[in-house]
Design an enzyme around this catalytic site. Structure first.
Site, PDB file in Angstrom:
ATOM      1  N   GLU A   1       1.056   5.615   0.295  1.00  0.00           N
ATOM      2  CA  GLU A   1       0.479   6.932   0.511  1.00  0.00           C
ATOM      3  C   GLU A   1       1.194   7.875  -0.447  1.00  0.00           C
ATOM      4  O   GLU A   1       2.398   7.737  -0.692  1.00  0.00           O
ATOM      5  CB  GLU A   1       0.648   7.397   1.952  1.00  0.00           C
ATOM      6  CG  GLU A   1      -0.004   6.500   2.990  1.00  0.00           C
ATOM      7  CD  GLU A   1      -1.494   6.291   2.775  1.00  0.00           C
ATOM      8  OE1 GLU A   1      -2.156   7.220   2.240  1.00  0.00           O
ATOM      9  OE2 GLU A   1      -1.999   5.211   3.123  1.00  0.00           O
TER      10      GLU A   1
ATOM     11  N   HIS B   1      -5.342   4.864   6.335  1.00  0.00           N
ATOM     12  CA  HIS B   1      -4.647   5.864   5.525  1.00  0.00           C
ATOM     13  C   HIS B   1      -3.192   6.060   5.932  1.00  0.00           C
ATOM     14  O   HIS B   1      -2.615   7.132   5.702  1.00  0.00           O
ATOM     15  CB  HIS B   1      -5.402   7.208   5.542  1.00  0.00           C
ATOM     16  CG  HIS B   1      -6.807   7.086   5.034  1.00  0.00           C
ATOM     17  ND1 HIS B   1      -7.106   6.690   3.740  1.00  0.00           N
ATOM     18  CD2 HIS B   1      -8.001   7.284   5.653  1.00  0.00           C
ATOM     19  CE1 HIS B   1      -8.423   6.666   3.590  1.00  0.00           C
ATOM     20  NE2 HIS B   1      -8.980   7.013   4.738  1.00  0.00           N
TER      21      HIS B   1
ATOM     22  N   ASP C   1       0.860  -1.185   0.000  1.00  0.00           N
ATOM     23  CA  ASP C   1       0.000   0.000   0.000  1.00  0.00           C
ATOM     24  C   ASP C   1       0.894   1.231   0.000  1.00  0.00           C
ATOM     25  O   ASP C   1       1.963   1.239   0.624  1.00  0.00           O
ATOM     26  CB  ASP C   1      -0.927   0.026   1.223  1.00  0.00           C
ATOM     27  CG  ASP C   1      -1.908   1.183   1.164  1.00  0.00           C
ATOM     28  OD1 ASP C   1      -2.969   1.027   0.518  1.00  0.00           O
ATOM     29  OD2 ASP C   1      -1.612   2.257   1.730  1.00  0.00           O
TER      30      ASP C   1
ATOM     31  N   ASP D   1      -2.777  -0.165   6.270  1.00  0.00           N
ATOM     32  CA  ASP D   1      -3.649  -0.484   5.139  1.00  0.00           C
ATOM     33  C   ASP D   1      -3.179  -1.747   4.428  1.00  0.00           C
ATOM     34  O   ASP D   1      -3.997  -2.554   3.961  1.00  0.00           O
ATOM     35  CB  ASP D   1      -3.685   0.691   4.155  1.00  0.00           C
ATOM     36  CG  ASP D   1      -4.553   1.834   4.649  1.00  0.00           C
ATOM     37  OD1 ASP D   1      -5.135   1.711   5.747  1.00  0.00           O
ATOM     38  OD2 ASP D   1      -4.645   2.854   3.953  1.00  0.00           O
TER      39      ASP D   1
END
Length: 220
Positions: free
Chosen positions: A34, A171, A32, A176
């Protein structure tokens, strides 16, 4: 890319040997990201989190902040909690991406909405070495469309709630990735119930329509 099989007397694609692997023996790296928001860009990643799944269990993890080299928009800061100060001394993507790829090795990459995460990783790899990643990829969002057809929304929150998986610290990349890894483990069990026993079969399954047939688009 090819090897000669003396037993069959024919050439075989090396990638086939890796993809024709029983799911029980396959290893997955659930990733994952960001980002700074917006479209796919080689310098948009602010954090990478990943979980290694072996034998249907979560094992090793990888996590690093990434300095994107540009300010993080305020709405992204509010969503993720990642600030410019936090990434000021973090590695740039030129250092962070090779470390992640060393962790991933030749394993299958998995992400929820893989086109987003792998799109950023491919853009970064393309900018650094002139070619995209060359790894098979699974998308838990696509698998949810096939395995949870009655679920109207298939966001990470919606899928995890439907499967009874707890969501904490949303988040941020590693939390995540853990949630997506838990989802993957459930989906692997449900795939086995459908007699999907190999990695290549699961890769094909995620690209098939609701009736089980592959999507075919005829272009005149």
């Amino acid at each position: 890319r090819f090897r000669f099989d003396p037993a069959d007397g024919r050439w075989r694609v090396r990638g086939h040997d890796a993809l024709a692997l029983p799911l029980a023996e396959a290893e997955f790296v659930v990733v994952d990201l960001e980002t700074t928001g917006g479209g796919v860009a080689p310098d948009g990643i602010t954090e990478i989190g990943a979980v290694l799944v072996v034998g249907g269990r979560l094992t090793e993890t990888f996590s690093t902040l990434v300095n994107p080299g540009r300010p993080i928009p305020p709405f992204v800061v509010q969503l993720t909690g990642i600030t410019d100060a936090m990434v000021a001394h973090a590695p740039r993507i030129a250092e962070a991406l090779p470390r992640f790829l060393a962790f991933a090795g030749e394993r299958t990459l998995v992400a929820h909405n893989a086109s987003f995460d792998l799109g950023h990783l491919n853009a970064a790899q393309q900018a650094l070495v002139g070619r995209p990643l060359d790894l098979p990829a699974l998308c838990t969002l696509r698998l949810a469309r096939r395995l949870l057809p009655d679920l109207r929304r298939r966001s990470l929150d919606s899928v995890s709630t439907a499967l009874g998986i707890a969501c904490f610290d949303r988040h941020r990349a590693l939390p995540d990735a853990r949630i997506a890894a838990e989802i993957l483990c459930v989906f692997l069990e449900r795939a086995a119930e459908r007699n999907i026993g190999r990695l290549d079969e699961l890769l094909d399954f995620q690209r098939s329509a609701a009736d089980g047939r592959p999507f075919v688009v005829h272009v005149p």
